[in-house]
Scaffold this motif. Structure first.
Motif: not given
Length: 561
Positions: A251-255, A257, A557
C-alpha cells in the motif's frame, strides 16, 4: 476484547499510567475517596479555570519529511508477537505495524478493506472473502489463500490454544475456494465473527513460516514474517524491539516514513515521562495521568493528544463463591466507592464516570434510540456508604474476607486499588491485598491457576471492534474471560440470539437487554471510562490518537516535522 497476558487468552489488560506517589499522598487521596460526596454522576472534565480539560483530536499534523528512526516508549514488554496470543496493549502496539488483518480498523473506528478486498455473505452460515493480490510477505513470497486459511485455522487448533478462540466458536470450516478466495462456514449465524477480523483474529501470516517456526513462532528469536509496512528486525529481551521499514509494502499510501522504529521498554513511569521531555524518547501511548498536565505545559518538548477509546476501567469479581457470592455485597462495594473523587484523584480528571462496561462509540451501528435505551437501563450505584453498610449487613457479610490482587502499574492504578480496599473496609469487609509484579498480574487474565486464590482484580478492558457484543460475549457461561464463573441462562440466550441477528439495531436491542442482566447482577463493576492518550515529541508527527493503534499500522504514518 482481549485475552491474555497479555491478553493471553484473555482479554483485559490493565492500563498503564503514572509513576510514583508517596504513601502519605495516596493515603490522603484515599481518605477523600471514601468520605463525603453524594451522587454518582460523571466526573466533569474541566480545568481549574472552568474550561475543557481536554479535547479529542482525530489526527496530528502530516509529516513533512522521512526520518531514519524514532524511539517509542513501552510500559511493559510484549508477552509474544504471535498474533494468537497478542491480547494486551504492549503486544498489539508493536504487532499492528508488522502483521495485518483481513480488514482495517480506522482512527474513527470504522472498518475498511485490508488484506481482504471484500466479503460476501450469500447465506447466514457462509462468509466468502476475496483476498488481495500482489501482497508480499517480508521474506518476499506472495500471499495467497493458503496463507489465509493456515493463519485463521490456528484459532481453532486446540494445540495452539489461541487467546482469541472464542471469536471462532461458531466456525465449522475455513477453506480455500480459489487462489485468492477463502470461505468460512459457521454452524449457526454469527454476525459478530466478521466484525472481529479487524484485529488479531484476522491476522495473516505466511503458512510456510508458521510450519517452519512451530512453537517458536513469534518469540524473541524467530519474530514474525507478515505483510505490514515494517518488518521484524531484533528483539533484545527486557530492553527493546526494533522494526525496519519493508520497502516492498503493498500500500503506497501507508509506506513507512521512517526507516526504523525502536520500542524501548521503560516500566517505570517517571523514567518514561523524563525521557519524553529530554527527547530521548520520541513518543508513546497510555500516558500516566499524573503527568498529563506537566506534558501539556511543556510545549517546547512536544505535544499531548487525546483520542477515541473503547476502554472501561472495571473491578472484576473473580470468585463468586466466596464473600462476593451475594449480589448485595458486590453492589455494596460499588456504592462505597466515590467514583467522581476517584476520577479526579487517579486520573486527574482525564476520564468520565459510567455505569456501563462499554463506551458509547462501540455502538455506532445501532440507532441512537437503541443505544440510549441500553445505557439508561443499566443499574446505577450512587455513592452511599450508609446504604452500602446496610446491604452488607442484610447479606450477612460483615467481616467477609477477600483477596484483592493488584500491581504497581502506575499511580492511577495504585490509587484505584487503595481506594477500593479502603471502601471495602469502610463497609465492614476485610480485604487482603496481594501485590504482584506487573508481569505476574497480567497472567491473571490468561491462567486460571494464577487467579485460583484471587477474589477481585481491576482491569482496563478495551474492545477490539465497534461491536458491543464483544464485551458481553465474554460473560457467557464457560467463556474464557468469564473470570468469576458467572452463569445466567437468560443472559446466555440473549447473547447467543444476538449473534445470529443480522440487523445491527435489532442486535443492539438484544445486547442492551443482556447488558442490563449483567449490570443488575454486578458481574463486573464499571468505575470509569478513559480516552486514548499519545505523546509526540517535537521531532515527529503523523500518528492518529485513537485506540485503533492496536490493530492499525500507526507507526507507518510517523515522519519528521
Amino acid at each position: 476484547m482481549k485475552p491474555q497476558p497479555a491478553k493471553g487468552a484473555v482479554r483485559l489488560k490493565p492500563r498503564t499510567t503514572p509513576s510514583r506517589i508517596t504513601a502519605v499522598g495516596v493515603a490522603a487521596v484515599v481518605a477523600g475517596l471514601v468520605l463525603g460526596g453524594c451522587g454518582v454522576r460523571p466526573a466533569g472534565v474541566t480545568d481549574a479555570a472552568g474550561g475543557a480539560k481536554f479535547t479529542l483530536s482525530d489526527s496530528t499534523p502530516a509529516p513533512a519529511k522521512e526520518i531514519e528512526n524514532f524511539n517509542w516508549a513501552m510500559y511493559a514488554e510484549p508477552f509474544s508477537l504471535d498474533y494468537a496470543y497478542a491480547f494486551d496493549y504492549p503486544d498489539n502496539t508493536v504487532l499492528s505495524n508488522v502483521c495485518e488483518s483481513l480488514f482495517r480498523w480506522n482512527a474513527n473506528l470504522s472498518t475498511s478493506p485490508g488484506l481482504a478486498t471484500g466479503v460476501e455473505n450469500p447465506d447466514p452460515l457462509t462468509w466468502v472473502y476475496t483476498i488481495r493480490q500482489g501482497v508480499k510477505f517480508h521474506d518476499g513470497s506472495e500471499m495467497t489463500a493458503d496463507d489465509v486459511v493456515a493463519s485463521l485455522s490456528r484459532h481453532v487448533d486446540p494445540e495452539v490454544g489461541s487467546f482469541w478462540a472464542s471469536a471462532y466458536q461458531n466456525v465449522e470450516s475455513i477453506e480455500k475456494t480459489g487462489d485468492f478466495e477463502v470461505t468460512v462456514t459457521t454452524t449457526r449465524p454469527d454476525y459478530v465473527f466478521n466484525a472481529s477480523l479487524v484485529g488479531a483474529t484476522g491476522v495473516v501470516e505466511s503458512a510456510r513460516t508458521l510450519e517452519a517456526a512451530g512453537k517458536d513462532y513469534g518469540n524473541s528469536s524467530t519474530g514474525v514474517n507478515c505483510t505490514g509496512p515494517f518488518q521484524f528486525d531484533q528483539w533484545e529481551a527486557g530492553e527493546s524491539i526494533t522494526l525496519k521499514r519493508f520497502d516492498d509494502y503493498w500500500d503506497p499510501e501507508l509506506k513507512a516514513k521512517s526507516q526504523q522504529v525502536t520500542f524501548k521498554m521503560l516500566p517505570d513511569a517517571t523514567s518514561r515521562i523524563n525521557a519524553f521531555q529530554t527527547g530521548e524518547i520520541d513518543g508513546g501511548f497510555a500516558i500516566p495521568s499524573n503527568a498529563m498536565d506537566i506534558l501539556k505545559a511543556n510545549k517546547d518538548a512536544g505535544s499531548l493528544y487525546f483520542g477515541k477509546d473503547t476502554s472501561v476501567q472495571s473491578m472484576v469479581f473473580t470468585n463468586l463463591g466466596g464473600t462476593f457470592q451475594d449480589v448485595r455485597v458486590r453492589k455494596a462495594l460499588m456504592m462505597a466507592i466515590n467514583r467522581e473523587a476517584l476520577i479526579k484523584a487517579a486520573e486527574q480528571g482525564y476520564a468520565s464516570g459510567t455505569d456501563a462496561l462499554t463506551t458509547r462509540n462501540v455502538w455506532k451501528d445501532a440507532s441512537q434510540e437503541t443505544t440510549d435505551e441500553a445505557f439508561d437501563g443499566l443499574l446505577s450505584t450512587p455513592y452511599d456508604v450508609e446504604e452500602a453498610k446496610k446491604l452488607i449487613k442484610e447479606a450477612g457479610a460483615e467481616g467477609g474476607k477477600f483477596v484483592f490482587a493488584t500491581a504497581s502499574l502506575n499511580a492511577a492504578f495504585d490509587i484505584t486499588a487503595r481506594a477500593i480496599a479502603s471502601a471495602a473496609k469502610e463497609i465492614g469487609l476485610e480485604p487482603e491485598i496481594q501485590t504482584m509484579s506487573n508481569d505476574k498480574y497480567t497472567t491473571l487474565f490468561s491462567d486460571p491457576e494464577a487467579r485460583r486464590n484471587v477474589d477481585l482484580l481491576v482491569t482496563s478492558w478495551y474492545l477490539s471492534s465497534t461491536e458491543p457484543l464483544e464485551m458481553y460475549s465474554v460473560l457467557r457461561t464457560g467463556d474464557f474471560s468469564n473470570y468469576g464463573g458467572w452463569s445466567n441462562p437468560d443472559f446466555d440466550n440473549l447473547v447467543n440470539t444476538a449473534y445470529g441477528e443480522q440487523d445491527p439495531d435489532a442486535r443492539g436491542k438484544l445486547t442492551g437487554q443482556a447488558a442490563k442482566l449483567a449490570s443488575d447482577e454486578v458481574v463486573w463493576g464499571p468505575l470509569y471510562e478513559t480516552v486514548t492518550t499519545m505523546w509526540l515529541g517535537k521531532r515527529i508527527t503523523g500518528a492518529d490518537p485513537s485506540i485503533n493503534y492496536m490493530y492499525f499500522p500507526w507507526a507507518a504514518k510517523i515522519g519528521g516535522l
